[in-house]
Design a protein around this motif. Structure first.
Motif, short mmCIF file in Angstrom:
data_model
loop_
_atom_site.label_atom_id
_atom_site.label_comp_id
_atom_site.label_asym_id
_atom_site.label_seq_id
_atom_site.Cartn_x
_atom_site.Cartn_y
_atom_site.Cartn_z
N ILE A 382 0.83 -1.20 0.00
CA ILE A 382 0.00 0.00 0.00
C ILE A 382 0.87 1.25 0.00
CG2 ILE A 382 -0.22 -0.04 2.53
CD1 ILE A 382 -2.82 1.27 -0.01
N GLU A 446 -0.82 -2.66 14.27
CA GLU A 446 -1.41 -3.14 13.02
C GLU A 446 -2.85 -2.68 12.86
OE1 GLU A 446 -1.89 -4.70 9.40
OE2 GLU A 446 -0.01 -4.52 10.50
N SER A 450 -3.67 -0.20 9.76
CA SER A 450 -4.52 -0.66 8.66
C SER A 450 -5.88 0.03 8.63
CB SER A 450 -4.71 -2.18 8.74
OG SER A 450 -5.32 -2.55 9.96
N ASN A 454 -5.06 1.11 3.89
CA ASN A 454 -5.56 -0.18 3.43
C ASN A 454 -6.00 -0.08 1.99
OD1 ASN A 454 -8.71 0.12 3.30
ND2 ASN A 454 -8.09 1.12 5.22
N ASP A 455 -6.05 -1.21 1.32
CA ASP A 455 -6.32 -1.20 -0.12
C ASP A 455 -7.80 -1.05 -0.47
OD1 ASP A 455 -7.29 -3.67 0.53
OD2 ASP A 455 -5.83 -4.82 -0.61
N GLN A 456 -8.65 -0.81 0.55
CA GLN A 456 -10.05 -0.52 0.26
C GLN A 456 -10.26 0.96 -0.07
OE1 GLN A 456 -12.30 -3.12 0.05
NE2 GLN A 456 -10.36 -4.21 0.31
#
Length: 692
Positions: A382, A446, A450, A454-456
């Motif tokens: 990311i 973490e 996140s 995050n990849d959303q």
């Protein structure tokens, strides 16, 4: 998230289209060939030789045959091995589509069924298949037949590339792929067959891998085992290894390093002094050395420059400070002209192409040094994605500390992970109370890390968030300086609140979707708008430092009040989000505790969550009077717990000691002074001496 990777992939394609004057379909095919076949290090001419796309291509866009890792192009000049032949045949189909489709594999099945029947005469294919495809098939057939007596190993790779997401691969597509594998095995019973799918994520990941093959000369091989080498390398040979033909540092070698050169720190000065002392102990006795990762290492034996190790896809993951110091030493002193073969640097080479293994090595080797824990996230996918999309918009993302500074990029275009996270918390999460007090430690956990990275998150949101926050800062500078006494410090706390108020004013609502944020026209963030917002949200107490600090802890409520006064919709979404932390208990004892301590001085247990919240609530030092009372009210706890928490924050190095407005570091040096409270004899940089 494949959608984000598809956006990054499209950006790469657009850049290549402009540079190479090809259409989108051709550019995608070329990019796919370059990435899928990267390990073979092909030239453009070699790629062209296997590029068979066009009329009558049978659904195949690329057909490449490799013998012992070398592309076969001319059968007449090819040298044939007597034994140990290894054949790799790549058949690739590329579609610039958003998903993998069954019809693509349906098209190539009959083509493969005909062309891989090497018993057929090529004349049978004339008029049905293009001359380029027939030629490529003939090369594969001849290589197989000419090496048959040596019983070659043969590996077929059928590649299907598109912009889709492999996780969404439908069963009918996978079934067709399995059918192709069975078909090839029917022709070549001893062959290995892989049907491989390359979506946007896979192509982006391949694109990031620099294909680098370098030779490292060494004087001694201390040990070698399975996938590992420990070498003593002459310093001058190492200097040659890290420089290109023009004498420039090969900075791409450090892409997997969590930070860049940190300048002349004490440690780096010690390295420089050791390099300059030619009569001192051998360099490697005094230095921890360098750790490298490679996907392949080949011992070349004796070369013109001595013994050498050929390294593929090499990355220096630990020892950047040593490497840069060696480079600076030779560049500045001209020492490279004199032989330094008697002095050596210790080099450890670990061979692996497993991503998880490489990541664990990066973290382990850097954990042994004083690396900020948050920096270990620098090599996350990311973080690399964000760096790529920001650079496309003219921003330089300092995921590795000092990287862009060291290569001379303009500092006013730098964006740090903490800055971006703070902007994201305010703008996308509507959490100005978090944004104004976010600190790097959130990246150590973490859950909290996140929650933001995050990849959303749509990939195009990151550059827009950066653009908005920078526009806010520029417009804030002048009006804020007129309102408060310490504008630079206050800007960091209040900019998130100003940003969400400005967006609410522009869009008429605080409930902003990512698409709405991305559509924001930043030219609407004018100085007059920001001046108006600042006057309304801090104008009544701007000249009261204590009130300014107190209100700075209630930024969510302040934004809500502003929204209500301006008739901005959905004020209820402000302040709902908070950073998640994993609760860990920290046991604190009074400084002079003993086994005879009474209950009034018994040990206190404070959760790590409470400590983090306390640290978030605390303003930058010097703290104003009444800070303990403020924490007690905000946390709804007692003074004893607050005192114990502050003591722990100081003990752990998160905060400094403070005495009557004088801030003192662990070495007893004054680092800040509250001029309104402290004695005038105290000066920043001086040794602290108590008034007693």
């Amino acid at each position: 998230m494949a959608k984000n990777d598809a956006i990054l992939l499209d950006g790469i394609i657009e850049e290549k289209m402009k540079a190479e004057f090809r259409d989108k379909g051709e550019t995608f095919e070329l990019l796919a060939f370059e990435q899928i076949l990267k390990s073979f290090d092909l030239t453009q001419e070699e790629i062209d030789a296997g590029w068979v796309d066009g009329r009558n291509d049978g659904g195949i866009d690329g057909f490449f045959t490799f013998l012992n890792g070398i592309l076969v192009r001319n059968l007449e000049t090819q040298t044939w091995p007597r034994k140990g032949a290894s054949i790799d045949i790549w058949i690739i189909s590329c579609k610039h589509r958003d998903s993998f489709k069954q019809e693509t594999l349906n098209t190539i099945i009959p083509t493969i069924e005909e062309l891989l029947d090497f018993g057929k005469d090529p004349i049978q294919f004339e008029g049905k298949y293009s001359a380029e495809l027939i030629t490529a098939r003939q090369i594969a057939a001849q290589v197989y037949q000419r090496t048959a007596s040596s019983l070659p190993s043969i590996h077929f790779h059928v590649g299907y590339a598109c912009r889709g997401d492999i996780s969404d691969l439908e069963e009918n597509v996978r079934a067709r792929g399995n059918q192709i594998a069975r078909l090839i095995n029917d022709y070549f019973s001893g062959a290995k067959v892989d049907v491989e799918y390359f979506g946007a994520s896979e192509l982006i990941e391949l694109h990031r891998k620099n294909r680098v093959i370098l030779e490292l000369n060494y004087s001694e091989l201390l040990t070698s085992g399975q996938d590992a080498y420990i070498l003593l390398v002459p310093i001058d040979a190492y200097a040659n290894f890290i420089c290109d033909e023009s004498g420039n540092l090969r900075r791409y070698l450090f892409d997997s390093n969590v930070r860049d050169f940190l300048g002349q720190s004490r440690v780096n000065q010690d390295i420089t002094n050791t390099l300059q002392n030619h009569d001192g102990p051998n360099f490697w006795w005094l230095n921890n050395g360098v750790t490298m990762l490679a996907t392949q290492a080949i011992q070349l034996g004796r070369t013109q420059r001595g013994s050498a190790l050929q390294l593929h896809d090499v990355q220096i993951v630990n020892g950047l400070q040593t490497t840069q110091s060696i480079y600076n030493h030779y560049g500045n002193s001209g020492a490279k002209t004199s032989s330094e073969s008697h002095r050596q640097v210790l080099v450890k080479v670990i061979v692996s192409d497993d991503t998880d293994v490489r990541d664990s090595i990066i973290q382990a080797t850097n954990n042994q040094n004083t690396v900020e824990l948050a920096a270990l996230n620098a090599t996350d996918k990311i973080q690399r994605d964000i760096e790529m999309i920001l650079e496309r918009h003219g921003w330089y993302y300092e995921r590795r500390k000092n990287y862009y500074k060291n290569i001379g990029k303009p500092a006013d275009r730098f964006i740090t992970p903490l800055y971006l996270a703070s902007a994201f918390a305010a703008i996308a999460l509507r959490a100005p109370h978090i944004s104004g007090h976010l600190k790097t430690r959130f990246m150590r956990n973490e859950s909290s890390y996140s929650a933001i990275f995050n990849d959303q998150v749509p990939i195009e949101l990151w550059p827009k968030v950066a653009e908005i926050m920078r526009a806010i800062e520029v417009s804030m500078q002048s009006p804020l300086a007129q309102l408060v006494s310490r504008p630079a410090r206050m800007q960091g706390i209040w900019r998130g609140a100003v940003a969400i108020c400005a967006l609410g004013k522009i869009h008429g609502s605080f409930d902003l979707s990512p698409a709405k944020i991305i559509s924001t026209d930043t030219t609407q963030i004018s100085k007059s708008l920001i001046r108006e917002i600042l006057q309304k949200i801090i104008g009544d107490f701007a000249h009261n430092p204590q009130a300014l600090t107190r209100e700075g802890r209630r930024l969510d409520e302040i934004c809500k009040r502003y929204g209500e006064s301006e008739d901005i919709q959905n004020v209820q979404v402000i302040g709902k989000w908070n950073i998640p932390y994993i609760t860990q208990s920290v046991r604190l004892r009074p400084k002079n505790s003993s086994t005879e301590a009474t209950s009034s001085v018994a040990s206190i247990e404070i959760s790590e969550e409470l400590l983090d919240e306390m640290d978030t609530l605390l303003p930058a030092q010097p703290w104003p009077p009444g800070i303990q009372e403020m924490l007690m009210a905000a946390l709804k706890t007692d003074k004893r717990t607050v005192r114990a928490g502050i003591d722990e924050l100081i003990r752990s190095g998160r905060r400094h000691n403070q005495h009557h407005g004088v801030v003192v570091d662990k070495d007893g040096i004054i680092v800040d002074v509250d001029e309104g409270r402290a004695d005038s004899r105290y000066r920043v940089g001086a040794k602290y001496r108590s008034e007693a």
